[in-house]
Design a protein around this motif. Structure first.
Motif, PDB file in Angstrom:
ATOM      1  N   VAL A   1       1.018  -1.452   0.255  1.00  0.00           N
ATOM      2  CA  VAL A   1      -0.192   0.042  -0.093  1.00  0.00           C
ATOM      3  C   VAL A   1       0.786   1.390   0.119  1.00  0.00           C
ATOM      4  CG1 VAL A   1      -1.919   1.337   1.325  1.00  0.00           C
ATOM      5  CG2 VAL A   1      -1.872  -1.221   0.959  1.00  0.00           C
ATOM      6  N   ARG A   2       0.503   2.317  -0.974  1.00  0.00           N
ATOM      7  CA  ARG A   2       1.440   3.358  -1.048  1.00  0.00           C
ATOM      8  C   ARG A   2       0.591   4.439   0.093  1.00  0.00           C
ATOM      9  NH1 ARG A   2       0.324   4.744  -5.895  1.00  0.00           N
ATOM     10  NH2 ARG A   2      -1.116   6.489  -5.137  1.00  0.00           N
TER      11      ARG A   2
ATOM     12  N   ILE B   1      -5.425  -7.165   3.149  1.00  0.00           N
ATOM     13  CA  ILE B   1      -6.642  -6.606   2.958  1.00  0.00           C
ATOM     14  C   ILE B   1      -7.642  -7.430   4.046  1.00  0.00           C
ATOM     15  CG2 ILE B   1      -8.540  -6.830   1.594  1.00  0.00           C
ATOM     16  CD1 ILE B   1      -6.289  -5.333   0.182  1.00  0.00           C
ATOM     17  N   LEU B   2      -8.225  -6.611   4.857  1.00  0.00           N
ATOM     18  CA  LEU B   2      -9.311  -6.713   5.738  1.00  0.00           C
ATOM     19  C   LEU B   2     -10.853  -7.026   5.308  1.00  0.00           C
ATOM     20  CD1 LEU B   2      -8.049  -4.501   8.958  1.00  0.00           C
ATOM     21  CD2 LEU B   2      -7.515  -7.011   8.539  1.00  0.00           C
TER      22      LEU B   2
ATOM     23  N   TYR C   1     -10.483  -0.812  -0.236  1.00  0.00           N
ATOM     24  CA  TYR C   1     -10.069  -2.002   0.649  1.00  0.00           C
ATOM     25  C   TYR C   1     -10.055  -1.134   2.148  1.00  0.00           C
ATOM     26  CZ  TYR C   1      -8.833  -3.639  -3.766  1.00  0.00           C
ATOM     27  OH  TYR C   1      -8.921  -4.163  -5.209  1.00  0.00           O
ATOM     28  N   LYS C   2     -10.346  -2.179   2.804  1.00  0.00           N
ATOM     29  CA  LYS C   2     -10.036  -1.660   4.397  1.00  0.00           C
ATOM     30  C   LYS C   2      -8.508  -2.608   4.538  1.00  0.00           C
ATOM     31  CE  LYS C   2     -10.950  -1.103   9.106  1.00  0.00           C
ATOM     32  NZ  LYS C   2     -11.665  -1.396  10.209  1.00  0.00           N
ATOM     33  N   ILE C   3      -7.299  -2.034   4.695  1.00  0.00           N
ATOM     34  CA  ILE C   3      -6.212  -2.754   5.160  1.00  0.00           C
ATOM     35  C   ILE C   3      -5.592  -2.413   6.429  1.00  0.00           C
ATOM     36  CG2 ILE C   3      -5.489  -2.557   2.562  1.00  0.00           C
ATOM     37  CD1 ILE C   3      -3.783  -0.353   4.976  1.00  0.00           C
ATOM     38  N   THR C   4      -4.606  -3.214   6.790  1.00  0.00           N
ATOM     39  CA  THR C   4      -4.000  -3.325   8.050  1.00  0.00           C
ATOM     40  C   THR C   4      -2.517  -3.660   7.586  1.00  0.00           C
ATOM     41  OG1 THR C   4      -3.722  -4.149  10.239  1.00  0.00           O
ATOM     42  CG2 THR C   4      -3.972  -5.840   8.566  1.00  0.00           C
TER      43      THR C   4
ATOM     44  N   ASP D   1      -5.013   1.084  10.642  1.00  0.00           N
ATOM     45  CA  ASP D   1      -5.853   0.439   9.649  1.00  0.00           C
ATOM     46  C   ASP D   1      -6.606   1.483   9.153  1.00  0.00           C
ATOM     47  OD1 ASP D   1      -5.118  -1.778  10.781  1.00  0.00           O
ATOM     48  OD2 ASP D   1      -6.940  -2.545  11.395  1.00  0.00           O
ATOM     49  N   GLU D   2      -6.624   1.423   7.686  1.00  0.00           N
ATOM     50  CA  GLU D   2      -7.352   2.574   7.107  1.00  0.00           C
ATOM     51  C   GLU D   2      -8.122   1.890   5.514  1.00  0.00           C
ATOM     52  OE1 GLU D   2      -5.408   5.523   5.229  1.00  0.00           O
ATOM     53  OE2 GLU D   2      -3.562   4.223   4.914  1.00  0.00           O
TER      54      GLU D   2
END
Length: 134
Positions: free
Chosen positions: A92-93, A103-104, A111-114, A123-124
């Protein structure tokens, strides 16, 4: 009155998106794709790799990889899907640098990512253009 306030607060649940907080309803109405995104498009029951050339509302103008421009077309969410799934390991940039993440959750438009090695406060929700294969 307290219950009404709680119900109203629950309706205005916010999600972190690129470091800012916006209502979930705004995420739901965001475009399903971003210019330059690589994804897949369904044509006659089969999924093909594509690249998004343009975006207009909830439509994506795509080009099929390996096919000439006569196949380019506008498609909607029923025929569009991103490459990544829940649990995918990605990069993720963030502020110009790439960080390993997972990817959560997947929505039609992000995408919600951690981030690997960071706690959940980082997380965002990120738009597809910020995500690449690891």
């Amino acid at each position: 009155m307290k219950n009404k306030k709680l119900m109203f607060a629950a309706a205005l649940v916010v999600t972190s998106f690129a470091g800012t907080f916006i209502p979930n309803s705004a995420i739901a109405s965001a475009p399903i794709c971003t210019r330059g995104q690589k994804a897949e498009a369904k044509w006659k029951g089969k999924w093909y790799p594509v690249k998004v050339l343009d975006v207009s509302g909830q439509k994506c103008f795509i080009t099929y990889e390996g096919y000439d421009s006569s196949w380019n077309e506008w498609i909607g969410s029923r025929r569009f899907r991103a490459y990544f799934r829940t649990g995918s390991s990605v990069n993720v940039r963030w502020k110009g640098k790439w960080y390993p993440a997972r990817i959560l959750q997947v929505s039609g438009n992000g995408y919600k990512i951690t981030y690997d090695g960071y706690d959940s406060s980082w997380d965002e929700w990120v738009e597809p253009a910020r995500v690449s294969r690891r």
